[in-house]
Design a protein around this motif. Structure first.
Motif, PDB file in Angstrom:
ATOM      1  N   PRO A 172       5.196   0.491  -4.431  1.00 16.13           N
ATOM      2  CA  PRO A 172       3.928  -0.245  -4.345  1.00 16.13           C
ATOM      3  C   PRO A 172       3.220  -0.044  -3.010  1.00 16.13           C
ATOM      4  O   PRO A 172       2.006  -0.215  -2.929  1.00 16.13           O
ATOM      5  CB  PRO A 172       4.358  -1.704  -4.520  1.00 16.13           C
ATOM      6  N   ASP A 173       3.962   0.315  -1.963  1.00 12.88           N
ATOM      7  CA  ASP A 173       3.381   0.445  -0.625  1.00 12.88           C
ATOM      8  C   ASP A 173       2.252   1.479  -0.606  1.00 12.88           C
ATOM      9  O   ASP A 173       1.162   1.226  -0.090  1.00 12.88           O
ATOM     10  CB  ASP A 173       4.454   0.864   0.385  1.00 12.88           C
ATOM     11  N   ALA A 174       2.532   2.665  -1.147  1.00 12.77           N
ATOM     12  CA  ALA A 174       1.531   3.727  -1.141  1.00 12.77           C
ATOM     13  C   ALA A 174       0.346   3.357  -2.024  1.00 12.77           C
ATOM     14  O   ALA A 174      -0.817   3.516  -1.636  1.00 12.77           O
ATOM     15  CB  ALA A 174       2.162   5.035  -1.615  1.00 12.77           C
ATOM     16  N   ALA A 175       0.640   2.881  -3.230  1.00 19.75           N
ATOM     17  CA  ALA A 175      -0.437   2.549  -4.171  1.00 19.75           C
ATOM     18  C   ALA A 175      -1.324   1.423  -3.645  1.00 19.75           C
ATOM     19  O   ALA A 175      -2.536   1.411  -3.881  1.00 19.75           O
ATOM     20  CB  ALA A 175       0.162   2.168  -5.522  1.00 19.75           C
ATOM     21  N   ARG A 176      -0.721   0.470  -2.913  1.00 23.68           N
ATOM     22  CA  ARG A 176      -1.497  -0.653  -2.374  1.00 23.68           C
ATOM     23  C   ARG A 176      -2.575  -0.145  -1.398  1.00 23.68           C
ATOM     24  O   ARG A 176      -3.714  -0.620  -1.411  1.00 23.68           O
ATOM     25  CB  ARG A 176      -0.573  -1.639  -1.667  1.00 23.68           C
ATOM     26  N   ILE A 177      -2.214   0.828  -0.574  1.00 22.92           N
ATOM     27  CA  ILE A 177      -3.175   1.386   0.378  1.00 22.92           C
ATOM     28  C   ILE A 177      -4.327   2.055  -0.358  1.00 22.92           C
ATOM     29  O   ILE A 177      -5.506   1.791  -0.094  1.00 22.92           O
ATOM     30  CB  ILE A 177      -2.484   2.405   1.303  1.00 22.92           C
ATOM     31  N   HIS A 178      -3.991   2.913  -1.308  1.00 21.56           N
ATOM     32  CA  HIS A 178      -5.006   3.671  -2.040  1.00 21.56           C
ATOM     33  C   HIS A 178      -5.878   2.736  -2.886  1.00 21.56           C
ATOM     34  O   HIS A 178      -7.101   2.921  -2.977  1.00 21.56           O
ATOM     35  CB  HIS A 178      -4.337   4.720  -2.922  1.00 21.56           C
ATOM     36  N   ALA A 179      -5.253   1.719  -3.476  1.00 24.32           N
ATOM     37  CA  ALA A 179      -6.002   0.776  -4.309  1.00 24.32           C
ATOM     38  C   ALA A 179      -7.099   0.081  -3.519  1.00 24.32           C
ATOM     39  O   ALA A 179      -8.213  -0.116  -4.003  1.00 24.32           O
ATOM     40  CB  ALA A 179      -5.056  -0.249  -4.914  1.00 24.32           C
ATOM     41  N   GLY A 180      -6.795  -0.281  -2.278  1.00 25.33           N
ATOM     42  CA  GLY A 180      -7.751  -0.999  -1.464  1.00 25.33           C
ATOM     43  C   GLY A 180      -8.965  -0.176  -1.068  1.00 25.33           C
ATOM     44  O   GLY A 180      -9.990  -0.728  -0.667  1.00 25.33           O
ATOM     45  N   LEU A 181      -8.865   1.145  -1.223  1.00 26.05           N
ATOM     46  CA  LEU A 181      -9.958   2.028  -0.841  1.00 26.05           C
ATOM     47  C   LEU A 181     -10.928   2.271  -1.983  1.00 26.05           C
ATOM     48  O   LEU A 181     -11.996   2.854  -1.786  1.00 26.05           O
ATOM     49  CB  LEU A 181      -9.387   3.365  -0.342  1.00 26.05           C
TER      50      LEU A 181
END
Length: 471
Positions: A377-386
């Motif tokens: 979830p760490d990587a996806a959370r960053i990309h999702a916020g963009l």
């Protein structure tokens, strides 16, 4: 830039093509995703939080949910066909991996078809460590060529924790896990210029006939109804798949995806005739056929949302990732730019999905760590916020997404579980479904140029499909 269904679990046929079980009820797949998609009407949706954080993309989690090794001095190359804002956003995810591990990661821009690009890199002795592959067929091809390396125990554990079995299965070849579907897409959306619709008195359609009515209303107001990025054949295959899935139904969709029925089938005739109601209508496509064939995907979006209430077109079809390109204009999603689900052509509205899988080509501790990170979830959370991104990772919190629109799309994707259909062209051999200037891409570009030639288009599609599938 290849973009990445209606969601259903895949298995493999003896000839190694991706297949889908005939027994799974299609209605359940349609209901799960269509219900989520129908919630995407943006008339009342802006960028604010609707207070529904725990009901969207997943169950939440702490900032760092995965432990990564120290990799000081290690270097990695990651290849993908992503460009523009999509590439820039992914680089921010890679930057977080660098920060947490000490490794150095270089993004390598790839060209479509990526398998050909990788083949040249491998032949030259310089393969990237990890590649983002946009088709299940490409993952299998990389395995068959002995390029791809199986995922290690830590990456598999992250997948098991965060992904439904269906999303794990489509990254599996011959019982081994090779791919992490880091990025997903809902490819059954039509975006529209809200001011154009308001000025014209047009309303969001729910059926194909209502879409044609809305298009005529927009046309009568002085604005061309549709923008089509015909310079990139994949956008046209996506148009076809949505019409075909809704009109012919999921059984036929599965059969055509496996080439168990021919492209000369009457169901294909009907779908092409339906597409011609838009593509062949005089002045319904911005720039006409010749203009559309010179318009790439990003331009097809931006020209719909620039020029105030007199843009080059009032609507543009494509998936959730359109938001990235809207972000390059002054339009705001939810106010200036709104969206409705692709209308029902037949009994039910279609929902088509796709995805990009991270695959290891050069096995190392660093490569395994990066793919493990991308499965978290760490990587996806960053990309999702963009923005402009959806993750099939069920443990990405809804609050990670920047607006209510994306939260609803993420919820629809995750709630579908294992009931999904993947993009048809992405299931096909790449020579037919994924190569610029060839196969389905070229045949549909020719059809956009001459929508009266339905029989000739079908003949070319069938000849190219037969050659690619070997039957």
């Amino acid at each position: 830039m290849r973009r990445t269904g209606r969601i259903i679990r895949k298995r493999r046929s003896p000839d190694n093509h991706v297949t889908t079980p005939r027994s799974r009820p299609a209605v359940r797949a349609a209901a799960a995703l269509a219900a989520g998609a129908l919630a995407l009407s943006l008339t009342a949706c802006g960028g604010g939080d609707d207070g529904d954080d725990d009901k969207g993309g997943g169950t939440g989690g702490t900032e760092n949910t995965v432990t990564l090794p120290e990799l000081d001095g290690a270097s990695l190359e990651v290849a993908a066909v992503w460009t523009g804002a999509e590439q820039a956003n992914f680089k921010k995810v890679l930057a977080e991996f660098e920060k947490r591990t000490g490794a150095k990661v270089t993004f390598v821009p790839a060209q479509d078809p990526i398998i050909n690009f990788l083949g040249s890199k491998i032949a030259g002795g310089a393969p990237p460590d990890v590649a983002m592959l946009p088709q299940p067929g490409a993952v299998r091809q990389a395995v068959e060529k002995n390029w791809a390396k199986p995922l290690g125990a830590k990456a598999r554990a992250e997948l098991a924790e965060n992904y439904s079995p269906g999303w794990q299965d489509i990254g599996t070849v011959d019982g081994k896990q090779y791919g992490v579907y880091y990025k997903a897409a809902n490819k059954s959306l039509i975006w529209y210029n809200a001011q154009v619709f308001e000025n014209a008195g047009a309303s969001e359609p729910k059926t194909w006939d209502e879409l044609l009515t809305a298009a005529q209303t927009v046309y009568d107001s002085g604005v061309t109804p549709f923008s089509v990025g015909g310079a990139e054949g994949w956008t046209l295959t996506d148009w076809f798949e949505n019409v075909y899935l809704s009109q012919a139904g999921p059984e036929k969709y599965d059969q055509l995806a496996r080439h168990e029925i021919k492209w000369t089938d009457p169901s294909v005739t009907e779908a092409l005739a339906t597409l011609a109601e838009i593509w062949g209508k005089k002045d319904y496509v911005a720039g006409g056929a010749s203009g559309a064939l010179q318009t790439d995907f990003p331009a097809s979006v931006t020209q719909t949302f620039t020029g105030g209430d007199q843009p080059k077109a009032g609507m543009v079809y494509e998936g959730d990732f359109v938001q990235v390109n809207i972000g390059e204009t002054e339009a705001e999603v939810g106010t200036d730019a709104k969206v409705f689900p692709f209308p029902a052509v037949g009994d039910a509205p279609p929902v088509v999905s796709g995805g990009d899988a991270a695959v290891i080509l050069e096995d190392s501790e660093a490569a395994q760590a990066l793919v493990t990170f991308l499965a978290s979830p760490d990587a996806a959370r960053i990309h999702a916020g963009l923005g402009g991104y959806l993750s099939p990772n069920r443990n990405v919190p809804a609050s990670a997404y920047p607006n209510d629109v994306q939260r609803k799309m993420a919820k629809a994707l995750v709630d579908a579980g294992d009931d999904f259909r993947f993009d048809m062209s992405d299931q096909a051999p790449q020579a037919f479904g994924g190569t610029p200037g060839k196969g389905e891409w070229k045949a549909l570009q020719d059809f956009l140029k001459n929508p009266r030639d339905i029989a000739g288009t079908q003949a070319r599609l069938e000849a190219d499909a037969a050659a690619a599938y070997g039957n």
